[in-house]
Design an enzyme around this catalytic site. Structure first.
Site, mmCIF file in Angstrom:
data_model
loop_
_atom_site.group_PDB
_atom_site.id
_atom_site.type_symbol
_atom_site.label_atom_id
_atom_site.label_comp_id
_atom_site.label_asym_id
_atom_site.label_seq_id
_atom_site.Cartn_x
_atom_site.Cartn_y
_atom_site.Cartn_z
ATOM 1 N N HIS A 1 10.727 -18.548 -36.691
ATOM 2 C CA HIS A 1 12.131 -18.206 -36.519
ATOM 3 C C HIS A 1 12.706 -18.734 -35.213
ATOM 4 O O HIS A 1 13.905 -18.991 -35.131
ATOM 5 C CB HIS A 1 12.332 -16.688 -36.588
ATOM 6 N N GLY A 2 11.895 -18.875 -34.223
ATOM 7 C CA GLY A 2 12.443 -19.407 -32.981
ATOM 8 C C GLY A 2 11.395 -19.508 -31.903
ATOM 9 O O GLY A 2 10.400 -18.779 -31.908
#
Lengths: 314, 471
Positions: free
Chosen positions: B327-328
């Site tokens: 996701h990041g």
């Protein structure tokens, strides 16, 4: 082929229906919008359509909360209205000024300068939305400014519902609980504590901030509009407990433009009258009612000294 | 090009009309058009991104063919590794390079080394890179596993990789599902197009009215956590739960609806996740395309649940940890993934996978929202600060000032409408995305026209992005 025609006709039917719904609800929403009696939109409506005040004050919350029209009227022996709008920046004030000038020609504009007026800010563009409801009537004035934020402004403004986007809660809120103002001025009450001072004495850091050319243009345009309509103009910097960076690029450019255009700047940011006057401040950058009254009086005196004397000479 | 931009509203009808104009000709023309349209759509952000996706497409196309040519399993595996290393290499370089450099520096500094002036690379993160690299990897893995015959039609393959409705934020399609649709004739039916339009309208409502309205309050609280008390932080966290749902489910619906306009069926990505009565159920309903991707290509290859108990827990935990990192490139996402992994393990230990009932739905929502704190917080320190404030200093609820008040009221009203509609779909088994209970077509059209009016009247039309674009 038949399938294409069916889908095409349904799509056309749907688009027509969308336009009808937009038109019907849009007319109602628009009507309700202009019925407002109090609140920020009502004040803007008054400035744009009704006011005959000779002195108009423009600016953000510092203008809105710091200038008491009643005192200006008494000191300058004229009429005044506070057209300051919280959270708004230069392009909004320019738009408002142009709309006002379309209808009337006051004697004096006071533009309250924020030290960060020329720094880039997306919010400044987004908040122009507050002027969408006036688009159809003031297309020439507003279109160039709205275009700065959207290349499809003509399509967007085609929808009536979009013109009054997000206004309904304000309308209901101020209908149920009217927001009192005194010729556009809304006082702040309460004083600062020493604790707040120590935690809020912030040295504004503007090293990394960039100047927005559109805002510089807006400032010049504001001055030009005043000059071409023969309206006196003064810039005022409000008192603050925040220390403004001496290398503030925005303020330096504003000073330069003002000097070049021969516009007086009354700088109260370093005025010793306000040093450590905690009981005049609501928070580090906003005066309370008591402070606003003192401040307005000082501004009036300066205006009387400078502008009115000049007028008498003429 | 953003879905919520006027560029897209002009782009879509033009491509739609031209696309169906080619219907009588070979599907090849339609695929070329989709490919060109997709590259324009993607290049709208930055034309340099096109080179990257083109390279990724070429590598996986060739690897697919090479794998099918190999008789020896060992060589097949080597070619698969070429694809995996290439895709993960590109992803790591663009997305994680600076993160790893910074993390190593922090680690060394924390153990006493004084490392300063480390040069990080100035890299632009290509939009949606995590999505299309996973999609193309699924192709080569499925070819390797023999689930799919590699295509020799390069245009169709390139159009599959870059298919603009789902290119930048999913759903992450499997090659086994989407690629065959590029190889067969698409049908032009009024039902499909009408359903597509409905999904798009509802998607825009979720994004512009629910998510972006909620975002105003959430941002004002989460970006100034030191000024807010526990109650405001709780309220902002709840709003964020709906913001991220509206944002991502909204994007997915617009993507699915847009694909439908071109005769494609994309997989469902969200099934009313906040009606889940357990964390396990939540992950079967939330971002389904990603959850199933991790299940099929990571969790099961690790052994899934057909191993010893501790190994099973490890598999679960590591899958969620990596999902968090996907996701990041921030520790907040890694912790968010870890928390969800821990939740699932605890749930298994407590035999809570098959929980039911309102109380369980509420408790699941609370646990999920707690994890969202890490997802949304600007830093790990902020997240812990928020949690400590929630438990130690409830204080007063900040209701906003000026426009913020209106924004949170709009958000709450829109969330209420969303919950009512989803409740009807969940418990009254309505199959249509929004069932207006009106039999006459013109009546239904009127209701959708009213929904468009609401979007225009209440939506936020700033320069907001979809949250998942950053992934």
């Amino acid at each position: 082929m038949k399938g294409y025609i069916t889908i095409f006709s349904k799509m056309v039917k749907f688009v027509i229906l969308v336009l009808i719904v937009d038109l019907l609800f849009g007319i109602i929403s628009n009507h309700v919008f202009f019925l407002q009696k109090t609140g920020k939109y009502a004040r803007a409506n008054h400035v744009i359509y009704d006011t005959e005040a000779e002195v108009l004050i423009f600016g953000s919350s510092h203008a809105h909360r710091h200038y008491v029209p009643e005192i200006l009227e008494k000191e300058l022996k004229t009429t005044a209205y506070n057209a300051g709008a919280e959270g708004q920046q230069l392009i909004y004030h320019l738009a408002l000024q142009e709309m006002v000038l379309k209808r009337s020609t006051p004697n004096l504009f006071i533009l309250n300068i924020d030290e960060d007026f020329l720094y880039s800010s997306d919010i400044a563009y987004d908040r122009l939305n507050d002027l969408h409801p006036y688009y159809n009537e003031f297309k020439n004035e507003l279109r160039p400014l709205f275009k700065l934020n959207s290349k499809f402004i003509d399509i967007e403004m085609f929808f009536r519902s979009y013109l009054v986007n997000s206004t309904i809660i304000h309308i209901i809120r101020y209908y149920l609980s009217p927001q009192l103002d005194y010729k556009g001025y809304r006082p702040l009450h309460g004083t600062m504590t020493t604790d707040q001072t120590t935690s809020n004495l912030i040295k504004l850091d503007d090293e990394a901030k960039e100047i927005d050319k559109n805002f510089v243009f807006a400032l010049k345009e504001f001055i030009d509009n005043a000059k071409s309509n023969d309206v006196n103009l003064v810039f005022v910097i409000s008192p603050t407990l925040k220390k403004i960076n001496p290398n503030n690029k925005s303020l330096a450019i504003i000073n330069k433009i003002a000097t070049k255009e021969n516009v007086s700047i009354f700088n109260f940011a370093e005025d010793t009258n306000f040093d450590n006057k905690l009981d005049w401040f609501h928070d580090p950058s906003h005066l309370n009612d008591q402070g606003a009254r003192h401040f307005t009086k000082l501004v009036s005196e300066r205006i009387n000294q400078k502008i009115l004397t000049n007028l008498e000479k003429k | 090009m953003y879905f919520n931009s006027f560029d897209f509203l002009l782009f879509l009808p033009i491509i739609f009309v031209v696309y169906w104009f080619f219907q009588k000709r070979k599907i090849h023309f339609q695929n070329i058009l989709l490919l060109v349209a997709s590259y324009i759509f993607y290049g709208w952000w930055d034309y340099r991104f096109i080179a990257l996706i083109a390279l990724s497409t070429l590598v996986d196309y060739l690897v697919g063919i090479k794998i099918s040519h190999c008789d020896d399993h060992k060589f097949k595996k080597r070619w698969l590794l070429v694809s995996v290393f290439f895709n993960l290499g590109v992803l790591s370089f663009f997305k994680y390079c600076n993160f790893f450099i910074d993390s190593w520096v922090d680690l060394f500094n924390s153990i006493g080394y004084d490392i300063k002036n480390v040069t990080t690379l100035s890299i632009i993160l290509p939009v949606g890179i995590s999505f299309y690299t996973f999609q193309t990897m699924s192709y080569t893995i499925d070819v390797y596993r023999g689930k799919l015959q590699p295509t020799r039609d390069f245009i169709s393959f390139a159009a599959f990789v870059s298919f603009f409705p789902q290119l930048v934020a999913g759903p992450i399609e499997r090659a086994t599902h989407l690629l065959p649709q590029f190889l067969e004739k698409r049908k032009y039916t009024i039902e499909s197009i009408s359903y597509g339009v409905k999904l798009i309208i509802w998607g825009f409502f979720l994004k512009l009215v629910v998510a972006d309205r909620a975002a105003i309050y959430v941002n004002s609280v989460y970006n100034n956590v030191e000024y807010h008390d526990g109650l405001s932080l709780i309220f902002a966290t709840i709003l964020f739960a709906f913001q991220i749902y509206g944002d991502f489910a909204g994007y997915s619906l617009i993507a699915i609806g847009t694909a439908k306009l071109f005769g494609f069926n994309l997989m469902t990505n969200f099934r009313r996740p906040y009606f889940s009565a357990s964390i396990h159920e939540f992950w079967n309903r939330w971002h389904i395309s990603l959850s199933t991707w991790f299940r099929d290509y990571l969790y099961i290859p690790l052994g899934g649940n057909r191993v010893g108990r501790y190994r099973w827990f490890f598999n679960l935990f590591i899958t969620f940890l990596i999902s968090g990192l996907w996701h990041g490139a921030k520790w907040t996402f890694v912790i968010w993934g870890a928390i969800n992994g821990i939740y699932l393990i605890i749930e298994i230990l407590c035999n809570g996978k098959k929980r039911k009932g309102t109380l369980n739905i509420i408790s699941t929502f609370c646990f999920i929202s707690f994890a969202w704190i890490f997802f949304r917080a600007n830093s790990v320190l902020d997240a812990f600060y928020i949690i400590s404030k929630i438990f130690t200093k409830p204080g007063k609820l900040y209701i906003g000032s000026g426009d913020d008040i209106a924004a949170s009221i709009y958000a709450v009203l829109a969330i209420f409408l969303l919950v009512v509609i989803e409740f009807r779909r969940e418990y009254l088994k309505n199959t249509v995305v929004i069932n207006f209970i009106i039999k006459r077509e013109i009546g239904r059209m009127f209701m959708y026209a009213t929904l468009i009016y609401l979007i225009l009247y209440l939506g936020v039309f700033g320069n907001s992005q979809f949250i998942y674009f950053q992934f």
